[in-house]
Scaffold this active site. Structure first.
Site, PDB file in Angstrom:
ATOM      1  N   CYS A   1       0.864  -1.176   0.000  1.00 23.07           N
ATOM      2  CA  CYS A   1       0.000   0.000   0.000  1.00 23.07           C
ATOM      3  C   CYS A   1       0.898   1.222   0.000  1.00 23.07           C
ATOM      4  CB  CYS A   1      -0.907  -0.002   1.234  1.00 23.07           C
ATOM      5  SG  CYS A   1      -1.891   1.505   1.415  1.00 23.07           S
TER       6      CYS A   1
ATOM      7  N   CYS B   1      -1.003   3.000  -6.934  1.00 25.71           N
ATOM      8  CA  CYS B   1      -1.885   2.419  -5.922  1.00 25.71           C
ATOM      9  C   CYS B   1      -2.077   0.959  -6.287  1.00 25.71           C
ATOM     10  CB  CYS B   1      -3.228   3.143  -5.892  1.00 25.71           C
ATOM     11  SG  CYS B   1      -4.449   2.370  -4.805  1.00 25.71           S
TER      12      CYS B   1
END
Length: 271
Positions: free
Chosen positions: A78, A189
């Site tokens: 992440c 992302c």
């Protein structure tokens, strides 16, 4: 010498939701002998629109859970959590290998011909000091175009990754970057690789679209080797845990990974 039993301990992997599954897929391919515990912190998705304080608090909760499960390493697929919390985690747990992630700015700088790189990410990643330092270090001469796409995260969380709805979702952000001269796109992302086909259809065949799952998997393998923790053989598996509804995770993760999975609830103290 490392106790052989230590090598059989699992590896913890977590993200704010199902985005990290794109990296989990790469890890399973790179080191198939390893056992994994994947936590989807879906009760707090998306991290990219949360405060740094909240993201760090969730990172500490996830790490405490993994420590309770006696993991031998942690991967954080992440970008937002890495930018906000990886330094804090490494300081607090100096003996635990913790592998973060960062957008593929370095390879993008090597590929661009126009000198313009488009980065599609979350607000948290793009506003972070870690991202600014990455750009300054790896692409100081490039023009970096930022495009936050928090709505993409929610689409992936809902399993809306193909068809006309996905095509419409990615159209405007991708065209915006290409129209400004970007000739390389960076998916900053881990949710976004699940929209790769829709992005490719919009960008066309000539534009490189970069993600970082395989790089994280290779770094994890390297760290395990350096610490004598690599499992040389055996059958690796993956346990799925969520702070949200396990039934939802089962449905969406099964769709994204294209394999049936089962999921359980994260213990209440870590939610």
């Amino acid at each position: 010498m490392t106790d052989p039993a230590e090598t059989t301990r699992p590896i913890g992997v977590y993200d704010s939701g199902v985005g990290g599954l794109s990296v989990l897929r790469a890890i399973r391919c790179q080191i198939p002998h390893e056992s994994l515990i994947y936590v989807a912190d879906t009760a707090h998705v998306p991290y990219g629109e949360k405060s740094r304080h909240t993201v760090v608090a969730r990172a500490l909760a996830m790490t405490e859970y993994f420590v309770s499960r006696r993991v031998k390493a942690i991967a954080i697929p992440c970008n937002t959590a890495t930018a906000a919390a990886v330094a804090t985690l490494r300081e607090r747990y100096p003996d635990l290998p913790i592998i973060g992630i960062e957008p593929a700015v370095k390879p993008a700088a090597q590929l661009t011909r126009s000198g313009v790189i488009g980065v599609l990410a979350t607000t948290g990643t793009l506003n972070s000091a870690r991202f600014r330092a990455l750009v300054q270090r790896e692409a100081p001469a490039a023009r970096i175009l930022h495009r936050p796409c928090p709505e993409w995260v929610l689409a992936v969380e809902n399993g809306d990754v193909s068809g006309p709805k996905a095509q419409e979702l990615v159209q405007a952000p991708v065209r915006e970057l290409l129209d400004q001269g970007a000739d390389v796109l960076v998916l900053g992302c881990t949710h976004f690789p699940f929209l790769h086909d829709a992005i490719r259809a919009c960008a066309g065949p000539a534009i490189p679209i970069l993600e970082t799952g395989p790089a994280v998997a290779r770094q994890l393998e390297r760290k395990l080797g350096l610490h004598g923790l690599a499992r040389p053989s055996g059958e690796g598996g993956c346990e799925f845990v969520t702070s949200g509804d396990p039934r939802v995770l089962q449905r969406i993760a099964s769709q994204l990974l294209q394999i049936p999975i089962t999921a359980s609830a994260l213990p209440a103290r870590y939610r």
